[in-house]
Design a protein around this motif. Structure first.
Motif, PDB file in Angstrom:
ATOM      1  N   PRO A 127       0.821  -1.204   0.000  1.00 45.36           N
ATOM      2  CA  PRO A 127       0.000   0.000   0.000  1.00 45.36           C
ATOM      3  C   PRO A 127       0.860   1.263   0.000  1.00 45.36           C
ATOM      4  CG  PRO A 127      -0.047  -1.013   2.156  1.00 45.36           C
ATOM      5  CD  PRO A 127       0.712  -1.955   1.265  1.00 45.36           C
ATOM      6  N   GLY A 128       0.244   2.373  -0.374  1.00 43.81           N
ATOM      7  CA  GLY A 128       0.981   3.632  -0.449  1.00 43.81           C
ATOM      8  C   GLY A 128       1.065   4.379   0.867  1.00 43.81           C
ATOM      9  N   PHE A 129       0.502   3.791   1.923  1.00 43.70           N
ATOM     10  CA  PHE A 129       0.487   4.435   3.248  1.00 43.70           C
ATOM     11  C   PHE A 129       0.194   3.356   4.278  1.00 43.70           C
ATOM     12  CE2 PHE A 129      -3.408   4.929   0.841  1.00 43.70           C
ATOM     13  CZ  PHE A 129      -4.327   4.240   1.615  1.00 43.70           C
ATOM     14  N   ASP A 130       0.606   3.593   5.524  1.00 42.61           N
ATOM     15  CA  ASP A 130       0.228   2.700   6.609  1.00 42.61           C
ATOM     16  C   ASP A 130      -1.291   2.747   6.763  1.00 42.61           C
ATOM     17  OD1 ASP A 130       2.920   2.331   6.953  1.00 42.61           O
ATOM     18  OD2 ASP A 130       3.047   3.397   8.865  1.00 42.61           O
ATOM     19  N   MET A 183      -8.180  -3.676  10.142  1.00 45.30           N
ATOM     20  CA  MET A 183      -9.425  -4.016  10.820  1.00 45.30           C
ATOM     21  C   MET A 183     -10.275  -2.774  11.062  1.00 45.30           C
ATOM     22  SD  MET A 183      -9.526  -7.279  11.642  1.00 45.30           S
ATOM     23  CE  MET A 183      -8.404  -8.671  11.640  1.00 45.30           C
ATOM     24  N   ASP A 184     -11.567  -2.990  11.276  1.00 49.45           N
ATOM     25  CA  ASP A 184     -12.385  -1.955  11.893  1.00 49.45           C
ATOM     26  C   ASP A 184     -12.017  -1.919  13.366  1.00 49.45           C
ATOM     27  OD1 ASP A 184     -13.660  -1.683   9.476  1.00 49.45           O
ATOM     28  OD2 ASP A 184     -15.473  -2.751  10.079  1.00 49.45           O
ATOM     29  N   GLY A 185     -11.723  -0.724  13.900  1.00 50.99           N
ATOM     30  CA  GLY A 185     -11.339  -0.630  15.305  1.00 50.99           C
ATOM     31  C   GLY A 185     -10.863   0.758  15.670  1.00 50.99           C
ATOM     32  N   TYR A 186      -9.758   0.806  16.431  1.00 51.52           N
ATOM     33  CA  TYR A 186      -9.245   2.069  16.938  1.00 51.52           C
ATOM     34  C   TYR A 186      -7.737   2.133  16.735  1.00 51.52           C
ATOM     35  CZ  TYR A 186     -13.812   2.267  19.123  1.00 51.52           C
ATOM     36  OH  TYR A 186     -15.172   2.283  19.330  1.00 51.52           O
ATOM     37  N   ALA A 187      -7.286   3.258  16.158  1.00 53.37           N
ATOM     38  CA  ALA A 187      -5.849   3.509  16.035  1.00 53.37           C
ATOM     39  C   ALA A 187      -5.384   4.163  17.323  1.00 53.37           C
ATOM     40  CB  ALA A 187      -5.578   4.416  14.847  1.00 53.37           C
ATOM     41  N   VAL A 188      -4.292   3.645  17.897  1.00 53.24           N
ATOM     42  CA  VAL A 188      -3.872   4.065  19.243  1.00 53.24           C
ATOM     43  C   VAL A 188      -2.360   4.226  19.304  1.00 53.24           C
ATOM     44  CG1 VAL A 188      -5.803   2.780  20.277  1.00 53.24           C
ATOM     45  CG2 VAL A 188      -3.564   1.682  20.066  1.00 53.24           C
ATOM     46  N   ARG A 189      -1.936   4.870  20.414  1.00 52.04           N
ATOM     47  CA  ARG A 189      -0.531   4.782  20.820  1.00 52.04           C
ATOM     48  C   ARG A 189      -0.470   3.740  21.924  1.00 52.04           C
ATOM     49  NH1 ARG A 189      -1.243  10.409  20.288  1.00 52.04           N
ATOM     50  NH2 ARG A 189       0.155  11.382  18.744  1.00 52.04           N
ATOM     51  N   CYS A 190       0.370   2.732  21.734  1.00 55.13           N
ATOM     52  CA  CYS A 190       0.408   1.617  22.691  1.00 55.13           C
ATOM     53  C   CYS A 190       0.712   2.102  24.104  1.00 55.13           C
ATOM     54  CB  CYS A 190       1.439   0.585  22.246  1.00 55.13           C
ATOM     55  SG  CYS A 190       1.047  -0.215  20.678  1.00 55.13           S
ATOM     56  N   LEU A 236      -2.904  12.232  15.121  1.00 58.69           N
ATOM     57  CA  LEU A 236      -3.604  11.790  16.318  1.00 58.69           C
ATOM     58  C   LEU A 236      -3.188  12.674  17.494  1.00 58.69           C
ATOM     59  CD1 LEU A 236      -5.493   9.573  17.472  1.00 58.69           C
ATOM     60  CD2 LEU A 236      -3.426   8.269  18.041  1.00 58.69           C
ATOM     61  N   PRO A 237      -4.148  13.390  18.138  1.00 58.75           N
ATOM     62  CA  PRO A 237      -3.787  14.227  19.294  1.00 58.75           C
ATOM     63  C   PRO A 237      -3.236  13.383  20.439  1.00 58.75           C
ATOM     64  CG  PRO A 237      -5.969  14.787  18.461  1.00 58.75           C
ATOM     65  CD  PRO A 237      -5.564  13.504  17.796  1.00 58.75           C
ATOM     66  N   PRO A 238      -2.383  13.943  21.258  1.00 61.87           N
ATOM     67  CA  PRO A 238      -1.869  13.202  22.423  1.00 61.87           C
ATOM     68  C   PRO A 238      -3.006  12.781  23.341  1.00 61.87           C
ATOM     69  CG  PRO A 238      -0.572  15.179  22.021  1.00 61.87           C
ATOM     70  CD  PRO A 238      -1.763  15.275  21.139  1.00 61.87           C
ATOM     71  N   GLY A 239      -2.910  11.593  23.874  1.00 62.80           N
ATOM     72  CA  GLY A 239      -3.887  11.111  24.839  1.00 62.80           C
ATOM     73  C   GLY A 239      -5.219  10.726  24.249  1.00 62.80           C
ATOM     74  N   GLY A 273       1.258   9.376  14.261  1.00 64.94           N
ATOM     75  CA  GLY A 273       1.436   9.222  15.701  1.00 64.94           C
ATOM     76  C   GLY A 273       0.918   7.907  16.225  1.00 64.94           C
ATOM     77  N   ALA A 274      -0.059   7.292  15.564  1.00 67.10           N
ATOM     78  CA  ALA A 274      -0.579   5.996  15.999  1.00 67.10           C
ATOM     79  C   ALA A 274       0.427   4.909  15.664  1.00 67.10           C
ATOM     80  CB  ALA A 274      -1.916   5.711  15.335  1.00 67.10           C
ATOM     81  N   ASP A 275       0.514   3.885  16.508  1.00 67.44           N
ATOM     82  CA  ASP A 275       1.457   2.795  16.233  1.00 67.44           C
ATOM     83  C   ASP A 275       0.826   1.409  16.295  1.00 67.44           C
ATOM     84  OD1 ASP A 275       1.116   2.537  18.969  1.00 67.44           O
ATOM     85  OD2 ASP A 275       3.186   3.048  19.484  1.00 67.44           O
ATOM     86  N   ALA A 276      -0.500   1.338  16.450  1.00 64.89           N
ATOM     87  CA  ALA A 276      -1.190   0.057  16.471  1.00 64.89           C
ATOM     88  C   ALA A 276      -2.677   0.290  16.264  1.00 64.89           C
ATOM     89  CB  ALA A 276      -0.945  -0.694  17.775  1.00 64.89           C
ATOM     90  N   VAL A 277      -3.372  -0.819  15.973  1.00 60.16           N
ATOM     91  CA  VAL A 277      -4.828  -0.796  15.855  1.00 60.16           C
ATOM     92  C   VAL A 277      -5.394  -1.873  16.773  1.00 60.16           C
ATOM     93  CG1 VAL A 277      -6.794  -1.250  14.324  1.00 60.16           C
ATOM     94  CG2 VAL A 277      -4.863   0.109  13.503  1.00 60.16           C
ATOM     95  N   VAL A 278      -6.418  -1.504  17.527  1.00 63.50           N
ATOM     96  CA  VAL A 278      -7.155  -2.462  18.349  1.00 63.50           C
ATOM     97  C   VAL A 278      -8.481  -2.722  17.647  1.00 63.50           C
ATOM     98  CG1 VAL A 278      -8.213  -2.922  20.582  1.00 63.50           C
ATOM     99  CG2 VAL A 278      -6.087  -1.607  20.452  1.00 63.50           C
ATOM    100  N   MET A 279      -8.769  -4.009  17.345  1.00 65.61           N
ATOM    101  CA  MET A 279     -10.022  -4.305  16.653  1.00 65.61           C
ATOM    102  C   MET A 279     -11.209  -3.973  17.550  1.00 65.61           C
ATOM    103  SD  MET A 279     -10.385  -8.475  16.649  1.00 65.61           S
ATOM    104  CE  MET A 279      -8.874  -8.746  15.756  1.00 65.61           C
TER     105      MET A 279
END
Length: 442
Positions: A61-64, A68-75, A103-106, A120-126
């Motif tokens: 893909p051309g971008f990260d 899944m459908d879910g939430y992009a987060v900072r671990c 992604l805003p902090p927090g 800023g996000a580094d993972a996705v939680v389904m």
């Protein structure tokens, strides 16, 4: 599999017959690939031979993006919220095809499959592992959000994230020249933006059935067949097999069993085709005229193969200069018996045609599968045999009881061939070499 008394592969060679692998290598060496090419729509290129390498102009893909459908987060922020028993605010909602932003902090982002990952996000939680919260406590208050969400565990970095370029890297060869394109290849080409693909032109093949005994199905009903007449079955499996290779096929009228008719048909077809495929007329009978005609108009490269069925297989060429043209037309002489014609097409003629069309072809038969014979075959033949077999419900192989080269029922029934070396027998329980017809023809 056991060795028959006093027999071996050398027996066939000693009788002047050519080994199957030697014949295949010789055929492929004689097949100088076509050079002409054309450009076709990507969706129309399936089955064609790619003329030039296809190089990616972008990452795929051309971008990260989210898997899944879910939430992009900072671990780290999920870990801190989980330790404090707090929910996190949803600051963004990103669908596939939208810009993600930062992604805003927090905070977390609601994302859907294929959506770009916010900066800023580094993972996705389904979404199945997250719990939306209707009312946040005072400790949860944060800047304006699209709701709140709690997580039961901390994701690992990179979880459910498709990284940029993990499928295709820009400037890499995605499809190599000489590849016979599949439906998956067409999809891959489309994924890097290819609306068209460069392919070799189609082979022009003339299909000629020889024999006074042949009657076209539909020409006469069975009750009116003359004595000794048979329906022409070879044409009805060879033509679709050739079209499956994307050949342009010309079916010639039946060729009578005379030298004059054979020469006229071959000479005329040679001027307009790359290959002439004949069935019948390549053995040693008085009515077999294909070989002497090919010799007279060009040359004969090989004849008689150490295989059963299919010994009277031939390859030669016509010099078009003798007919007022230029260049050469190849001639493939298949045996007249339908099983022999089918087997020699699959093992020898098809690889030759693919190489001539520009495809990369290995000079060997496809890899055989080791399988257990659920039959006995006590006869040891001086030639290498290809027995028609079928996989059974308990994981073994059954053999068709009548292996005559005229019994086309055996091919319609079978799903593969057992490659039985010369001078060997087969006992129930032996491990044999199984060649699936799908690998030989698809």
């Amino acid at each position: 599999m056991s060795q028959g008394p006093g027999l071996g592969t050398a027996g066939a060679a000693g009788r002047g017959l050519m080994a199957v692998e030697d014949a295949l290598q010789r055929l492929l060496a004689a097949a100088e690939p076509l050079t002409e090419q054309e450009t076709v729509a990507t969706e129309a290129a399936v089955g064609r031979v790619l003329a030039r390498d296809v190089v990616a102009a972008l990452d795929v893909p051309g971008f990260d993006n989210s898997q899944m459908d879910g939430y992009a987060v900072r671990c780290a922020e999920v870990a801190a919220a989980l330790a404090a028993g707090q929910a996190l605010p949803v600051a963004l909602r990103v669908a596939a095809g939208q810009a993600a932003g930062e992604l805003p902090p927090g905070a977390v982002a609601r994302v859907f499959t294929g959506a770009p990952l916010p900066v800023g996000a580094d993972a996705v939680v389904m979404q199945e592992e997250a719990t939306p919260v209707a009312d946040a406590t005072a400790a949860d208050r944060a800047p304006a959000s699209l709701g709140w969400v709690r997580f039961a565990s901390v994701p690992a970095p990179g979880q459910w994230v498709r990284r940029r370029g993990e499928d295709v890297r820009a400037e890499t060869i995605v499809l190599s020249a000489g590849r016979r394109l599949t439906a998956a290849d067409a999809g891959l080409a489309a994924s890097i933006g290819c609306a068209t693909l460069p392919v070799r032109r189609r082979l022009r093949v003339a299909l000629a059935s020889t024999g006074d005994e042949l009657i076209q199905p539909g020409e006469l009903p069975p009750e009116r067949l003359p004595p000794g007449a048979i329906y022409n079955s070879n044409r009805f499996f060879l033509e679709p097999l050739l079209r499956r290779l994307e050949c342009e096929v010309t079916v010639l009228p039946r060729v009578a069993d005379t030298r004059e008719a054979t020469e006229a048909a071959i000479a005329q077809a040679a001027l307009a085709h790359d290959v002439i495929i004949t069935t019948g007329g390549v053995s040693v009978g008085e009515a077999d005229h294909v070989r002497p005609v090919v010799r007279a108009l060009g040359g004969l490269d090989l004849w008689q193969i150490a295989m059963k069925p299919g010994k009277p297989f031939a390859h030669g060429w016509i010099e078009r200069a003798r007919l007022g043209g230029s260049g050469r037309c190849h001639v493939i002489g298949l045996p007249g018996n339908p099983v022999s014609s089918f087997v020699t097409y699959a093992l020898l003629a098809r690889p030759f045609l693919l190489r001539l069309a520009g495809a990369a072809v290995e000079p060997t038969l496809p890899p055989a599968w080791p399988m257990v014979a659920h039959f006995d075959w006590p006869q040891a033949d001086r030639r290498r045999e290809f027995l028609r077999v079928r996989c059974n419900s308990v994981g073994g192989l059954d053999v068709f009881p009548n292996q005559s080269s005229s019994v086309l029922t055996s091919v319609a029934w079978a799903d593969g061939l057992v490659d039985k070396p010369a001078g060997t027998t087969i006992a129930h329980g032996d491990v044999v070499r199984y060649l699936p017809l799908s690998a030989l023809l698809d």
